[in-house]
Design an enzyme around this catalytic site. Structure first.
Site, short mmCIF file in Angstrom:
data_model
loop_
_atom_site.label_atom_id
_atom_site.label_comp_id
_atom_site.label_asym_id
_atom_site.label_seq_id
_atom_site.Cartn_x
_atom_site.Cartn_y
_atom_site.Cartn_z
N ALA A 114 0.85 -1.19 0.00
CA ALA A 114 0.00 0.00 0.00
C ALA A 114 0.89 1.23 0.00
O ALA A 114 2.02 1.20 0.50
CB ALA A 114 -0.89 -0.01 1.23
N GLY B 83 0.62 -5.03 0.89
CA GLY B 83 -0.56 -5.13 0.02
C GLY B 83 -0.27 -5.80 -1.31
O GLY B 83 -1.17 -6.37 -1.93
N GLU C 299 -0.52 -9.35 -0.59
CA GLU C 299 -1.95 -9.62 -0.33
C GLU C 299 -2.75 -9.64 -1.63
O GLU C 299 -3.65 -10.47 -1.80
CB GLU C 299 -2.50 -8.58 0.65
CG GLU C 299 -1.92 -8.74 2.04
CD GLU C 299 -2.18 -7.55 2.94
OE1 GLU C 299 -1.93 -6.40 2.51
OE2 GLU C 299 -2.63 -7.75 4.07
N GLU D 186 4.71 -5.00 7.25
CA GLU D 186 3.96 -3.93 7.94
C GLU D 186 4.44 -3.72 9.36
O GLU D 186 4.41 -2.61 9.89
CB GLU D 186 2.46 -4.26 7.93
CG GLU D 186 1.78 -4.16 6.58
CD GLU D 186 1.82 -5.44 5.76
OE1 GLU D 186 2.61 -6.35 6.10
OE2 GLU D 186 1.04 -5.54 4.79
N1 CAA Z 1 4.53 3.13 -0.72
C1 CAA Z 1 4.93 4.29 -1.31
N2 CAA Z 1 6.08 4.40 -1.99
C2 CAA Z 1 6.88 3.32 -2.08
C3 CAA Z 1 6.52 2.09 -1.50
C4 CAA Z 1 5.28 2.01 -0.80
N3 CAA Z 1 4.83 0.88 -0.24
N4 CAA Z 1 7.50 1.18 -1.75
C5 CAA Z 1 8.44 1.85 -2.47
N5 CAA Z 1 8.05 3.12 -2.68
C6 CAA Z 1 8.79 4.16 -3.41
C7 CAA Z 1 9.95 4.68 -2.59
O1 CAA Z 1 9.53 5.66 -1.66
C8 CAA Z 1 10.84 5.26 -3.67
O2 CAA Z 1 10.32 6.50 -4.07
P1 CAA Z 1 11.33 7.77 -4.32
O3 CAA Z 1 12.22 7.32 -5.46
O4 CAA Z 1 10.41 8.87 -4.67
O5 CAA Z 1 12.09 7.93 -3.05
C9 CAA Z 1 10.62 4.30 -4.84
O6 CAA Z 1 9.39 3.61 -4.55
C10 CAA Z 1 11.72 3.26 -4.94
O7 CAA Z 1 11.85 2.62 -3.68
P2 CAA Z 1 13.26 2.43 -2.94
O8 CAA Z 1 14.19 3.56 -3.27
O9 CAA Z 1 12.99 2.20 -1.49
O10 CAA Z 1 13.79 1.09 -3.67
P3 CAA Z 1 14.74 -0.01 -3.07
O11 CAA Z 1 15.05 -0.93 -4.19
O12 CAA Z 1 15.86 0.59 -2.30
O13 CAA Z 1 13.83 -0.82 -1.97
C11 CAA Z 1 11.84 -1.93 -1.20
C12 CAA Z 1 12.72 -1.54 -2.42
C13 CAA Z 1 12.57 -2.91 -0.29
C14 CAA Z 1 10.59 -2.60 -1.76
C15 CAA Z 1 11.48 -0.65 -0.40
O14 CAA Z 1 10.99 0.35 -1.30
C16 CAA Z 1 10.45 -0.86 0.67
O15 CAA Z 1 10.76 -1.39 1.72
N6 CAA Z 1 9.17 -0.45 0.41
C17 CAA Z 1 8.11 -0.51 1.37
C18 CAA Z 1 7.56 -1.93 1.51
C19 CAA Z 1 6.48 -1.98 2.56
O16 CAA Z 1 6.69 -1.66 3.72
N7 CAA Z 1 5.26 -2.40 2.16
C20 CAA Z 1 4.13 -2.49 3.04
C21 CAA Z 1 3.27 -1.25 2.92
S1 CAA Z 1 1.95 -1.18 4.14
C22 CAA Z 1 0.74 -2.19 3.51
O17 CAA Z 1 0.85 -2.75 2.44
C23 CAA Z 1 -0.49 -2.33 4.37
C24 CAA Z 1 -1.51 -3.30 3.88
O18 CAA Z 1 -1.46 -4.47 4.23
C25 CAA Z 1 -2.63 -2.87 3.06
#
Ligand code: CAA
Length: 258
Positions: A65, A109, A112, A132
């Protein structure tokens, strides 16, 4: 149909949805989910479509998400809007088979969404996880419910409580993934699988999907009874007559989806 955050196209009898928000690793916000919903509505109502594939990019199926969009939510914001959790019901209620073709990150998500689909085919680059917990929250679109059903309690607990990622090989061994394929063959393989399914009788395919899903909602005896009644009802189909006649006459069946 044209969308901003996904691509949707029809390839023969297969509907293909490609998540297309590369700068955010296909992070899912309400607009993405609304667009997926609209594409599914279109595919579902089109008799010419027999199966659906949802895929992402090489780097990410979906990284979860959209964190920025919900970072400052109050309880009432989340409760009233049901941000990101409400509309996903459409994937669940789709009656035609949906295949998730997953390469790269399928996190939160994203994982999911893949689990809402009927079959997950993974590229050897796929990484699944429910991170999460690291954000001070928990899965909100089925992670704590579908993951244990797919991989068992111990691994689901470990994944959700530590937030660690699981690679494609581990995901296949755990039963989350139907098959692992080389990354450069992922889409081809998923589309071929979807085409195979779409070539069979659509009502039969829908009955099989409905019956397997029933296994997760009922006791064994209730499920067996449901299956038997659906099996009986399949004798009302022209496609059953055609399928069995084709076998007896040693020819290929020509299903008309009725
Ligand atoms: N939401 C918003 N933006 C996201 C995102 C997310 N879930 N995941 C990645 N992005 C964005 C980053 O902010 C970044 O944007 P900018 O270039 O503008 O800074 C871009 O995507 C690239 O990401 P990274 O620079 O972080 O890329 P990376 O290769 O270094 O890392 C990753 C990749 C490990 C997937 C890392 O991006 C990450 O940990 N993302 C978050 C994953 C996460 O926590 N997901 C769970 C979300 S909560 C949820 O999903 C709740 C639910 O159950 C409904």
């Amino acid at each position: 149909m044209s969308f901003e955050m996904i691509l949707a196209e029809k390839r023969g009898r297969v509907g293909l949805i490609t998540l297309n928000r590369p700068k955010a690793l296909n992070a899912l916000n309400d607009q993405v989910v609304n667009e997926i919903t609209a594409a599914l509505n279109d595919f579902e109502s089109d008799d010419g479509i027999g199966a659906i594939v949802i895929t992402g990019s090489e780097k990410a199926f979906a990284a979860g998400a959209d964190i920025g969009a919900m970072a400052n939510f109050s309880y009432m914001d989340a409760y009233k809007s049901e941000y990101i959790t409400r509309n996903w019901e459409r994937v669940k209620t789709c009656r035609k088979p949906v295949i998730a073709a997953v390469a790269g990150f399928a996190l939160g998500g994203g994982s999911e969404l893949a689990m809402m689909c009927d079959i997950i085919i993974a590229a050897d680059t796929a990484k699944f996880g429910q991170p999460e917990v690291k954000l001070g929250t928990l899965p909100g679109a089925g992670g704590t419910q579908r993951l244990p059903r797919a991989v068992g309690k111990a691994k689901a607990m470990e994944l959700c409580l530590t937030g660690r990622m699981m690679d494609a090989v581990e995901a296949e061994r755990a039963g989350l993934v139907a098959r692992v394929v080389p990354a450069d063959k992922l889409l081809e393989d998923a589309l071929a699988t979807a085409e195979t399914i779409a070539g069979y009788s659509l009502p039969v395919v829908m009955m099989i999907k409905e019956s397997i899903n029933r296994a997760f909602e009922s006791s064994l005896n209730e499920g067996l009874l449901f299956e038997r009644r659906v099996f009986h009802s399949a004798f009302a189909l022209n496609d059953q007559k055609e399928g069995m006649a084709a076998f007896v006459e040693k020819r290929k069946a020509n299903f008309r989806h009725d």
